[in-house]
Design an enzyme around this catalytic site. Structure first.
Site, short mmCIF file in Angstrom:
data_model
loop_
_atom_site.label_atom_id
_atom_site.label_comp_id
_atom_site.label_asym_id
_atom_site.label_seq_id
_atom_site.Cartn_x
_atom_site.Cartn_y
_atom_site.Cartn_z
N SER A 1 1.04 -1.07 0.15
CA SER A 1 -0.19 -0.02 -0.02
C SER A 1 0.85 1.33 0.02
O SER A 1 0.24 2.37 -0.46
CB SER A 1 -0.86 0.11 1.24
OG SER A 1 -1.61 -1.04 1.09
N HIS B 1 -26.67 -21.52 -1.28
CA HIS B 1 -26.39 -22.94 -1.78
C HIS B 1 -26.30 -23.90 -0.45
O HIS B 1 -26.19 -24.96 -0.64
CB HIS B 1 -25.21 -22.93 -2.43
CG HIS B 1 -25.29 -22.55 -4.01
ND1 HIS B 1 -25.46 -21.20 -4.28
CD2 HIS B 1 -25.21 -23.20 -5.14
CE1 HIS B 1 -25.59 -21.20 -5.73
NE2 HIS B 1 -25.73 -22.15 -6.12
N GLU C 1 -4.26 -3.86 -6.09
CA GLU C 1 -4.76 -2.79 -6.92
C GLU C 1 -5.37 -1.57 -5.95
O GLU C 1 -6.40 -1.06 -6.22
CB GLU C 1 -5.45 -3.05 -8.08
CG GLU C 1 -4.49 -4.00 -9.01
CD GLU C 1 -4.71 -3.65 -10.63
OE1 GLU C 1 -4.94 -2.75 -10.83
OE2 GLU C 1 -4.41 -4.55 -11.28
#
Lengths: 401, 265
Positions: free
Chosen positions: A130, A338, A363
């Site tokens: 970062s 599910h 990113e």
């Protein structure tokens, strides 16, 4: 917001490819932690690796919105396919389109856009994620050659790509430190480059993520992209495009969760009715539907701004932050819909959940994007013009032979 | 020489079809696509173009209202040279007999046709009759279920037909009508260049007048089939049973006994 007839046809083509050629085999590749090199080859043959690059640079001449649409369709089937688009097209090719000299575009961008040379991007290091200004890799200049040393980490396609856009410090002592960073196009065949894969990842197991080690790698000065000390700005503008592909891809992941959950909710029965009849199941599906539509609008807006040649750091960051977090929530809810079956790899949703987490970290972590958004809102941040901006999309120019 | 590919637009194969009480069939917001079987015909035409010496042009045609453009665009994006849509309000309600008449007239108008290719059938109506009927009307050699075109020159062709009993090798003079079947090739995806060409191409429309079609041979008037009633077949009722036994061999034996008892095998 209507797509053009061309965009509609591209969407259908990519969907067909991903459904026919990747969906039937992806589970096995993911289980075996294996890269589907055949799919990579097919993506190159289909022109996806140069989708939004001008034809004269070996690309397909489509616009930036189409890049987003392609990413949505690919990640709807598997994140590993979209990751290829992020590093090859978003972070590398578009960085070259924006910053490289004409001669460098001919040498490096053309073979990448044609899919002959696979590319990635090396900013992150074992000790700098970062806080990229803290990178430790160095580039020492001697005459017309830079000697690169250092290690890059968590690099998608590290062990597969042929060309790397590497960031290293040409002046490690400058203050502020980001001013000392420069960008270089490093090629795998250069002596001193070694790469490897990282094993034991939570998700994107059918993708290659690894490290690049550089030991006295002699890089010609002609491979430096942009000016000396311009690397940090280049790195950040590449992220504006990488994050766009990640956001658009995450939108596809939300859609995959929605489609899988709707299908299952109409089949599975409890208490005498299909589970879609239960309000708490409906709530999860409603959230997926809402987030899909929001994420799609956010990436279409970012793509539209790119087409116009308008700086979009804030809008792209918002799109990436929202879409990736929403995709993680959607995947978690899809597993919940599910039930026990979602917890096993008999169904795809557990893979969606594992794949979704990575994009909340890379990113720009979700926390970094929150700082950015707050910074813009509070007036602490603004985007100054760059020496080279990403060129606006011009259909005639892009499609010129 | 022209190679003509006849295509049709159909709902996507994933579409959920519904029939209302009045017999109207709908498929929700599912997209209209090129009939999937026709992609094999288009691909074969493009491959043949490369195999045959001389000037060969692949012309794709479709009889249908404006939605038929989707099928034509897809074929152009795959690489066909030109596309023609054939439609007239008078064609509405055509059955396979009337459709074959319209297509045959259009093929005659195109002229210098060495081969006409079809997909094995349309996934919506599934009749598979039109190819043979067109061949009959034009006096071309009809070859259906073709899995391989082994040899071809300007005058004749050798093809392998896929029959229930096996493969049949046949020779036929050109022109011929070829009904392709799955497995004859692997249809290509549209290329970006093709997609651009498809969105900019001209799609001329030929009406009844353009092809000289007689009014009593098209539409409901020219059709031999009447639709008395259209309804959805009743949903299939079924039940599942798990064969449980201590060993795999024992499970297999029980399963085989059941299958024999049910006369499945």
């Amino acid at each position: 917001m209507d797509l053009t007839a061309e965009q509609e046809m591209v969407v259908r083509m990519v969907r067909d490819f991903a459904e026919k050629e990747v969906a039937p085999v992806i589970k096995e590749y993911d289980r075996q932690h294996k890269v589907n090199r055949e799919a990579l080859q097919r993506m190159a043959e289909l022109g996806l690796l140069g989708v939004c690059l001008p034809v004269r640079y070996g690309g397909q001449g489509m616009d930036y919105v189409t890049l987003g649409l392609v990413c949505e369709e690919l990640e709807r089937v598997d994140s590993s396919l979209r990751v290829v688009m992020s590093v090859h097209v978003g972070l590398n090719c578009l960085g070259l389109l924006q910053w490289a000299s004409e001669e460098q575009k001919e040498r490096f961008l053309v073979p990448q856009a044609r899919g002959e040379r696979l590319a990635t991007y090396g900013l992150t290091e074992p000790g700098a994620g970062s806080d990229p200004a803290a990178i430790a890799a160095t580039a020492r200049r001697e005459g017309d050659v830079y000697y690169l040393n250092g290690e890059k980490m968590w690099i998608s396609l590290a062990d597969v790509a042929d060309q790397f856009l590497i960031f290293a410090k040409t002046d490690p002592h400058l203050d502020p430190p980001w001013r000392g960073i420069s960008a270089f196009l490093v090629q795998r065949e250069m002596a001193g480059v070694t790469t490897g894969d990282i094993h034991g990842k939570l998700g994107v197991r059918a993708g290659s993520t690894g490290w690049i080690s550089m030991d006295e790698v002699a890089v010609p000065a002609a491979n430096r992209i942009g000016g000396e000390g311009e690397g940090f700005k280049i790195a950040m503008s590449c992220l504006d495009n990488g994050r766009y592909t990640v956001g658009a891809g995450a939108t596809g992941l939300i859609r995959a969760c929605l489609e899988a959950s709707v299908k299952y909710a109409l089949e599975r029965r409890t208490f005498g009715v299909e589970i879609g009849q239960h309000q708490l199941i409906q709530q999860m599906i409603a959230h997926m539907k809402r987030d899909y539509e929001i994420a799609r609008l956010l990436y279409l807006r970012a793509g539209w701004l790119k087409n116009q040649g308008v700086r979009n750091t804030q809008q792209t960051s918002l799109c990436k932050w929202f879409a990736t977090e929403a995709s993680f929530r959607a995947a978690s809810d899809a597993v919940q819909v599910h039930g026990s079956y979602g917890y096993s790899d008999e169904y795809d949703v557990e893979r969606y959940l594992r794949n979704a987490k990575g994009a909340c970290i890379y990113e720009g972590s979700s926390q970094i994007h929150q700082l950015l958004q707050a910074g813009y809102a509070l007036g602490y941040r603004d985007d100054r013009p760059l020496r080279c901006e990403l060129p606006a999309y011009d259909a005639a120019l892009w499609q010129e032979e | 020489m022209h190679i003509v590919v006849c295509t049709k637009q159909t709902p996507d194969s994933a579409a959920k079809l519904a029939v209302d009480d009045a017999g109207h069939v709908s498929w929700g917001d599912s997209p209209i696509v090129i009939n999937p079987w026709d992609e094999y015909a288009v691909e074969e035409a493009l491959l043949l173009k490369d195999r045959i010496d001389g000037d060969v042009q692949v012309v794709v045609i479709s009889m249908g209202p404006e939605e038929a453009l989707e099928a034509l665009k897809h074929a152009i994006a795959m690489g066909c040279d030109r596309a023609i849509r054939i439609w007239d309000e008078a064609f509405a309600g055509s059955d396979t007999l009337a459709t074959s008449y319209v297509l045959a007239r259009a093929i005659e108008k195109i002229g210098d046709v060495g081969m006409v290719l079809f997909g094995k059938s349309a996934i919506d109506s599934q009749t598979g009759q039109v190819a043979v009927a067109v061949a009959r009307r034009l006096g071309f050699s009809p070859l259906t279920n073709v899995i391989k075109i082994a040899e071809i020159d300007g005058a004749s062709m050798t093809a392998e037909r896929l029959l229930e009993e096996g493969r049949q090798v046949v020779q036929a003079p050109l022109p011929a009508v070829v009904g392709t079947t799955k497995g004859i090739n692997e249809p290509r995806y549209p290329s970006f260049m093709g997609i651009r060409k498809a969105t900019r191409a001209e799609y001329p429309l030929w009406t009844a007048g353009d092809i000289g079609a007689a009014a009593d041979k098209v539409g409901a008037a020219g059709s031999g089939v009447r639709w008395e009633r259209i309804f959805a077949p009743p949903a299939r009722e079924g039940s599942a049973e798990i064969v449980a036994a201590d060993t795999v061999e024992e499970s297999a034996r029980i399963l085989v006994d059941k299958l024999l008892a049910e006369k499945v095998i």
